[in-house]
Design a protein around this motif. Structure first.
Motif, PDB file in Angstrom:
ATOM      1  N   TYR A 323       1.173  -1.062  -0.448  1.00 42.38           N
ATOM      2  CA  TYR A 323      -0.132  -0.062  -0.449  1.00 42.38           C
ATOM      3  C   TYR A 323       0.697   1.594  -0.139  1.00 42.38           C
ATOM      4  CZ  TYR A 323      -3.498  -3.997   1.212  1.00 42.38           C
ATOM      5  OH  TYR A 323      -3.930  -4.639   1.159  1.00 42.38           O
ATOM      6  N   LYS A 475       2.940 -17.936   3.392  1.00 38.39           N
ATOM      7  CA  LYS A 475       3.053 -16.785   4.130  1.00 38.39           C
ATOM      8  C   LYS A 475       1.538 -16.780   4.639  1.00 38.39           C
ATOM      9  CE  LYS A 475       4.280 -12.650   5.764  1.00 38.39           C
ATOM     10  NZ  LYS A 475       4.224 -10.536   5.270  1.00 38.39           N
ATOM     11  N   VAL A 477      -2.072 -17.101   3.913  1.00 39.51           N
ATOM     12  CA  VAL A 477      -3.709 -18.860   3.583  1.00 39.51           C
ATOM     13  C   VAL A 477      -4.004 -18.847   2.196  1.00 39.51           C
ATOM     14  CG1 VAL A 477      -5.865 -19.747   4.151  1.00 39.51           C
ATOM     15  CG2 VAL A 477      -4.411 -18.314   6.122  1.00 39.51           C
TER      16      VAL A 477
ATOM     17  N   TYR B  42       1.241  -8.253   9.575  1.00 42.09           N
ATOM     18  CA  TYR B  42       1.757  -9.033   9.497  1.00 42.09           C
ATOM     19  C   TYR B  42       0.907  -9.763   8.126  1.00 42.09           C
ATOM     20  CZ  TYR B  42       3.733 -13.953   8.710  1.00 42.09           C
ATOM     21  OH  TYR B  42       4.687 -14.984   8.528  1.00 42.09           O
ATOM     22  N   GLY B  43      -0.076  -9.628   7.874  1.00 47.97           N
ATOM     23  CA  GLY B  43      -0.854  -9.231   6.598  1.00 47.97           C
ATOM     24  C   GLY B  43      -1.382 -10.894   6.125  1.00 47.97           C
ATOM     25  N   GLY B  44      -1.155 -12.161   7.095  1.00 46.84           N
ATOM     26  CA  GLY B  44      -1.258 -13.762   6.496  1.00 46.84           C
ATOM     27  C   GLY B  44      -2.450 -14.331   6.803  1.00 46.84           C
ATOM     28  N   CYS B  45      -3.515 -13.720   7.261  1.00 47.75           N
ATOM     29  CA  CYS B  45      -4.819 -15.044   7.615  1.00 47.75           C
ATOM     30  C   CYS B  45      -5.409 -14.065   6.835  1.00 47.75           C
ATOM     31  CB  CYS B  45      -5.077 -14.434   8.704  1.00 47.75           C
ATOM     32  SG  CYS B  45      -5.989 -13.230   9.610  1.00 47.75           S
ATOM     33  N   ARG B  46      -6.099 -12.847   6.230  1.00 50.68           N
ATOM     34  CA  ARG B  46      -6.349 -11.981   5.499  1.00 50.68           C
ATOM     35  C   ARG B  46      -7.850 -12.089   5.458  1.00 50.68           C
ATOM     36  NH1 ARG B  46      -2.571 -10.076   2.553  1.00 50.68           N
ATOM     37  NH2 ARG B  46      -3.778  -9.426   1.451  1.00 50.68           N
ATOM     38  N   LEU B  49      -9.931  -8.748   5.492  1.00 54.14           N
ATOM     39  CA  LEU B  49     -10.304  -7.359   3.451  1.00 54.14           C
ATOM     40  C   LEU B  49     -11.493  -7.295   3.621  1.00 54.14           C
ATOM     41  CD1 LEU B  49      -9.217 -11.078   1.653  1.00 54.14           C
ATOM     42  CD2 LEU B  49      -8.029  -8.199   2.039  1.00 54.14           C
ATOM     43  N   VAL B  64      -8.518  -4.885   0.079  1.00 57.72           N
ATOM     44  CA  VAL B  64      -6.975  -4.210   1.187  1.00 57.72           C
ATOM     45  C   VAL B  64      -7.289  -5.105   2.246  1.00 57.72           C
ATOM     46  CG1 VAL B  64      -6.708  -2.248  -0.161  1.00 57.72           C
ATOM     47  CG2 VAL B  64      -7.885  -2.321   1.868  1.00 57.72           C
ATOM     48  N   ILE B  65      -6.550  -5.633   2.962  1.00 59.03           N
ATOM     49  CA  ILE B  65      -6.457  -5.969   4.605  1.00 59.03           C
ATOM     50  C   ILE B  65      -6.411  -4.355   5.601  1.00 59.03           C
ATOM     51  CG2 ILE B  65      -5.376  -8.357   3.931  1.00 59.03           C
ATOM     52  CD1 ILE B  65      -2.427  -7.326   4.554  1.00 59.03           C
ATOM     53  N   GLN B  68      -2.986  -3.051   7.747  1.00 59.15           N
ATOM     54  CA  GLN B  68      -2.501  -2.329   7.220  1.00 59.15           C
ATOM     55  C   GLN B  68      -2.698  -1.338   5.891  1.00 59.15           C
ATOM     56  OE1 GLN B  68       0.602  -5.937   5.823  1.00 59.15           O
ATOM     57  NE2 GLN B  68       2.401  -4.632   5.730  1.00 59.15           N
ATOM     58  N   VAL B  91     -11.000 -18.689   3.485  1.00 57.98           N
ATOM     59  CA  VAL B  91      -9.839 -18.462   3.824  1.00 57.98           C
ATOM     60  C   VAL B  91     -10.441 -19.547   5.791  1.00 57.98           C
ATOM     61  CG1 VAL B  91      -8.879 -16.990   5.495  1.00 57.98           C
ATOM     62  CG2 VAL B  91      -9.131 -16.535   3.153  1.00 57.98           C
ATOM     63  N   LEU B  95      -8.768 -22.527   6.604  1.00 58.08           N
ATOM     64  CA  LEU B  95      -8.261 -23.254   7.401  1.00 58.08           C
ATOM     65  C   LEU B  95      -9.193 -24.172   8.173  1.00 58.08           C
ATOM     66  CD1 LEU B  95      -7.837 -18.983   8.945  1.00 58.08           C
ATOM     67  CD2 LEU B  95      -6.498 -21.133   8.777  1.00 58.08           C
ATOM     68  N   ILE B 129      -1.729 -22.171  13.314  1.00 59.05           N
ATOM     69  CA  ILE B 129      -2.789 -21.741  11.947  1.00 59.05           C
ATOM     70  C   ILE B 129      -1.783 -21.235  10.822  1.00 59.05           C
ATOM     71  CG2 ILE B 129      -4.737 -21.663  12.701  1.00 59.05           C
ATOM     72  CD1 ILE B 129      -4.086 -18.827  13.325  1.00 59.05           C
ATOM     73  N   LEU B 130      -0.167 -21.094  11.611  1.00 51.50           N
ATOM     74  CA  LEU B 130       1.280 -20.021  10.885  1.00 51.50           C
ATOM     75  C   LEU B 130       0.614 -18.622  10.721  1.00 51.50           C
ATOM     76  CD1 LEU B 130       2.227 -22.668   8.372  1.00 51.50           C
ATOM     77  CD2 LEU B 130       3.350 -21.630  10.051  1.00 51.50           C
ATOM     78  N   THR B 148       9.312 -19.080  11.763  1.00 50.89           N
ATOM     79  CA  THR B 148       9.007 -19.731  10.720  1.00 50.89           C
ATOM     80  C   THR B 148       9.608 -20.258   9.328  1.00 50.89           C
ATOM     81  OG1 THR B 148       8.454 -17.364   8.920  1.00 50.89           O
ATOM     82  CG2 THR B 148       6.676 -18.582  10.638  1.00 50.89           C
TER      83      THR B 148
END
Lengths: 626, 236
Positions: A323, A475, A477, B42-46, B49, B64-65, B68, B91, B95, B129-130, B148
């Motif tokens: 962004y 990274k 999902v 982190y922006g990993g799980c989404r 959004l 966008v997430i 962030q 998602v 999971l 779930i990382l 990780t």
């Protein structure tokens, strides 16, 4: 010996040019990675030894050059100034070439390129269709120069653009790049001028110029050829970029799997520094700029711009949300311009000849030329550069020579794992960024994989999914879990375990990945799936509903049988079978034993009378044949 | 201060904030798993959004997430548009396939109408779930003992070379769900530095649990928003 000023460079250039002219003729031996793998080093060595001490030595100079592009026919040798092209040259041919052609001026027909349809032998490089239609800008010097010799590069025009740029203001340079319409050649096609402009506007003393040499698409090798064959074009472009945006540091991120590119780039940087074309006060302009090389982390995802920057910082190559643009906060959170190898190679030519010159080529929104790696089931496999706007038909047939074995064309896959397949109905599509995207594919880095009727489109999608599952950073999902589950579904499809609803599940997951993934790897991963579903949905339906592979490729679904009426007992299939599943004596009807057959199709390919056909396994079972 | 419209409601936020903070501050919740206000997004799980648009974009939206995305004056946000909800479902479905037996994931999925995964369940179910909360905490306020490792579906939280981490100080981040039973227990020297978070009193079973794990957070709650979405009902 530093070149202290632009005027001094002009003198240096003239001297280099006249030194070149003193060699009345040249033997250019392609030593790109492809030809090297085919034994070109021995050919080059043979020329060097044979010419030395011969009458020809005084006048003829043999050179190891970068990739000539016609990889299918290597090792390649071009003689200048006559332009005679010899193909598939072996070391044992060299003595004859020196005697008959270099000294005698006569050609050797068996080494000339043979036009497949007419059978005619073509003498001159410029008349060979593969080369005739090309317009080489990024690859303008590749194949003409010894990449390890900076004087050779300069004699052929290297750094001429830089000299001009340093006589212009940064704003003027930006204007030329804008006028050229240059768009990023790495795949995304973002306006290069816009990117440079926003970096120029970023307020910081310290900025970076990065070159993305991580070329990761399977089937793409244009960046490798540029870095190996004309590293100076990349260096020159980067210095010009630094001048335009106000950066003094350049880094080339080269994938670790390109050792020759690393060697040639390193050598080029050393030579450029010796001459003062890199370092402090370049050509007396007061501008400092230097370049270093960083070797890749060994991952496709490191070609993603934000992951590349993390990798350069010494961290794991993982992308981040963008962004905030890299031109504001990129490498070390400082303003950064990242461009592809080919983009940098274009810059020098654009500044030298002017933006309008570049923009005169190509289409309305895709200006200039583009390098393509033409591979797959095409006769003339190799590397080409063409003006944007040529049609797929022209590329595959006029330049590529058509499909191997003259089999029916099925599709051409463009853009690598982020791209899609374009079917026969769209062969007259002019190749540019917009047209390919509209057709459900994309330009990508320029890979073009030609496919014939013996290609299963479900299997093609599965191939790209397999590649990406191994390259996903893991990274987020949607990409990590989504690619894994997509591959599970595709493994089921090609094995005949498809269930009703699978296609809908695949489509839903595709949308989820496109919308939900963090970076373009995940977002574009469903593209090969979506485009094959768009144009070849019937193949998916056949796999799911009937457990059939219409192309006869998926081994769990397909088997082969010999047609008794057509078999003439020529024994070719017997010899081709890797598991001795065929029995039969010469001139007698042959038989494929189903219990041994592994469905590889080697017999099908070998049979000269089309006496073998493939059919679904369940059909064979229904026939009651063991 | 900037003013935005979120789900039709005017919301103000401090300039420089991210959308997630602004929304929650305005009483609009957006689900998260990998978010923690003490850490960089982190922006990993989404899951967070959302769809955003601006005046002059003719209704064109981009996803966008929220964790962030920087707030912007005049931004128009939709936290529950059809494609946002559909993507969240995908998602959670994924999971649930990865962690078919994890109570928190099952609960979240049920909230979105998913009781069974449509994908192939993990043959070796895990709780992890990382989300990388544990490794990020270990990096930022710990000793970087874990990270990780590997990429793609093989990615996991691990110590260097898969051996008991020599740097681990046994802070309350451990034991983490994916910590194999086969690894020796980390050294359990009490944290002495003021940098380290205070010890969490053991739970009823006597075991100590991580509070830096999205899938199994217990103990001292961190922020109300985290507790609301991710903590099972347990002592605070």
């Amino acid at each position: 010996m530093r070149i202290e000023s632009r005027a001094a460079f002009e003198r240096y250039f003239k001297r280099a040019k006249s030194k070149l002219a003193s060699h009345q003729s040249e033997v250019l031996v392609c030593c790109g990675t492809g030809c090297l793998a085919n034994g070109a080093a021995a050919v080059a060595e043979a020329f060097a030894t044979t010419l030395k001490g011969s009458i020809a030595e005084v006048k003829t100079f043999s050179k190891r050059t970068g990739c000539h592009g016609f990889c299918e026919r290597g090792p390649l040798v071009v003689l200048r100034p006559s332009g005679v092209l010899y193909t598939r040259v072996k070391p044992r041919d060299v003595a004859e070439i020196v005697e008959k052609t270099v000294q005698g001026g006569a050609v050797i027909p068996r080494l000339l390129y043979k036009e497949p349809v007419s059978g005619q032998r073509i003498q001159h490089y410029e008349e060979v269709p593969f080369y005739k239609h090309q317009t080489r800008v990024a690859m303008r010097r590749i194949g003409l120069i010894d990449p390890a010799d900076i004087d050779d590069a300069i004699a052929h025009g290297a750094y001429g653009g830089l000299v001009k740029a340093l006589a212009m203001t940064p704003e003027e340079v930006l204007a030329e790049v804008a006028a050229s319409g240059l768009r990023g050649r790495g795949g995304a096609g973002f306006s290069t001028a816009r990117k440079w402009r926003s970096c120029r506007n970023a307020k910081n003393e310290r900025k970076f110029i990065l070159c993305n040499g991580d070329e990761g698409d399977p089937g793409a090798f244009k960046d490798r050829s540029i870095m190996e064959g004309d590293p100076h074009s990349v260096l020159e472009g980067m210095v010009i970029g630094g001048w335009a945006v106000g950066a003094h540091e350049g880094i080339i991120y080269v994938r670790d799997e390109y050792p020759l590119a690393v060697v040639h780039l390193t050598l080029a940087i050393h030579r450029a520094r010796e001459l003062g074309l890199l370092g402090t006060d370049i050509l007396g302009s007061g501008f400092d700029f230097d370049i270093r090389i960083s070797r890749g982390g060994g991952a496709f995802v490191c070609g993603e711009s934000s992951a590349l920057m993390r990798s350069l910082e010494g961290k794991v190559g993982e992308p981040r949300a963008k962004y905030v643009h890299a031109t504001d906060r990129g490498l070390y959170d400082l303003p950064t311009v990242l461009n592809n190898v080919e983009t940098w190679a274009d810059v020098g030519a654009i500044v030298e000849h002017g933006g309008a010159w570049f923009a005169a080529m190509g289409t309305e929104k895709s200006k200039g030329t583009k390098a393509f790696s033409l591979v797959g089931k095409v006769k003339n496999t190799g590397l080409i550069e063409l003006p944007m706007g040529m049609t797929l038909r022209q590329i595959i047939y006029d330049i590529g020579g058509g499909v191997i074995g003259d089999r029916p064309f099925k599709a051409v896959q463009t853009g690598g794992p982020s791209g899609g397949c374009v079917p026969e109905a769209l062969l007259d599509l002019p190749v540019d960024y917009e047209k390919l995207t509209e057709a459900g594919s994309m330009m990508g880095s320029g890979g073009m994989i030609v496919m014939d009727d013996r290609t299963c489109m479900v299997d093609v999608a599965r191939y790209f999914l397999k590649f990406l599952t191994e390259e996903s950073c893991g990274k987020c999902v949607p990409c990590r879990e989504g690619l894994h589950q997509m591959l599970v579904m595709f493994d089921d499809l090609v094995a005949g375990r498809g269930k009703p609803g699978d296609i809908e599940r695949i489509e839903r997951l595709s949308r989820g990945m496109q919308l939900g993934s963090l970076c373009e790897l995940g977002k574009s991963a469903p593209n090969p799936v979506i485009s094959t579903l768009r144009y070849f949905r019937d193949e998916y339906v056949a796999h799911v509903e009937r457990r059939e592979c219409p192309a006869g490729i998926c081994r769990d679904l397909t088997t082969y049988e010999i047609i008794p009426e057509t078999c003439d007992g020529c024994h070719a299939c017997f010899k081709a079978c890797p598991v001795e599943a065929i029995t039969g004596t010469v001139k007698e009807l042959h038989v494929i034993h189903q219990e041994k057959c592994i469905s590889c199709g080697a017999c099908y390919d070998a049979c000269p009378t089309q006496a073998i056909r493939f059919l679904p396994k369940h059909e064979m079972a229904e026939k009651g044949v063991a | 201060m900037v003013t935005m419209t979120i789900d039709g409601k005017p919301v103000t936020a401090r300039a420089g904030a991210f959308l997630l903070e602004a929304a929650r501050g305005g009483g609009i919740d957006i689900p998260t798993l990998c978010h923690h206000e003490a850490l960089e997004p982190y922006g990993g799980c989404r899951l967070c959004l959302v769809d955003v648009t601006e005046e002059g974009w003719d209704g064109w939206c981009k996803m966008v997430i929220a964790c962030q995305f920087p707030v912007k004056d005049g931004l128009i946000v939709f936290t529950g548009s059809e494609r946002v909800v559909e993507t969240r479902k995908v998602v959670l479905d994924l999971l649930l396939a990865r962690c078919p037996e994890t109570p928190l994931i099952k609960e979240l999925a049920t909230r979105y109408g998913i009781t069974r995964t449509t994908y192939r369940p993990n043959p070796q179910p895990t709780d992890c779930i990382l989300c990388a909360l544990c490794t990020r905490v270990c990096d930022h306020i710990g000793v970087s003992a874990i990270a990780t490792v590997d990429r793609g579906i093989g990615r996991e939280v691990a110590p260097p070379f898969g051996e008991a981490p020599p740097d681990c100080i046994g802070c309350p981040t451990t034991p983490i769900p994916s910590w194999p039973a086969a690894w020796p227990a980390p050294r359990s020297a009490p944290p002495t530095s003021s940098l380290h978070p205070p010890r969490i009193p053991p739970g009823p079973s006597g075991a100590r649990h991580s509070r830096c794990c999205a899938a199994r957070p217990v103990g001292v709650p961190t922020s109300p928003s985290n507790r609301r979405d991710t903590s099972p009902a347990r002592g605070g």
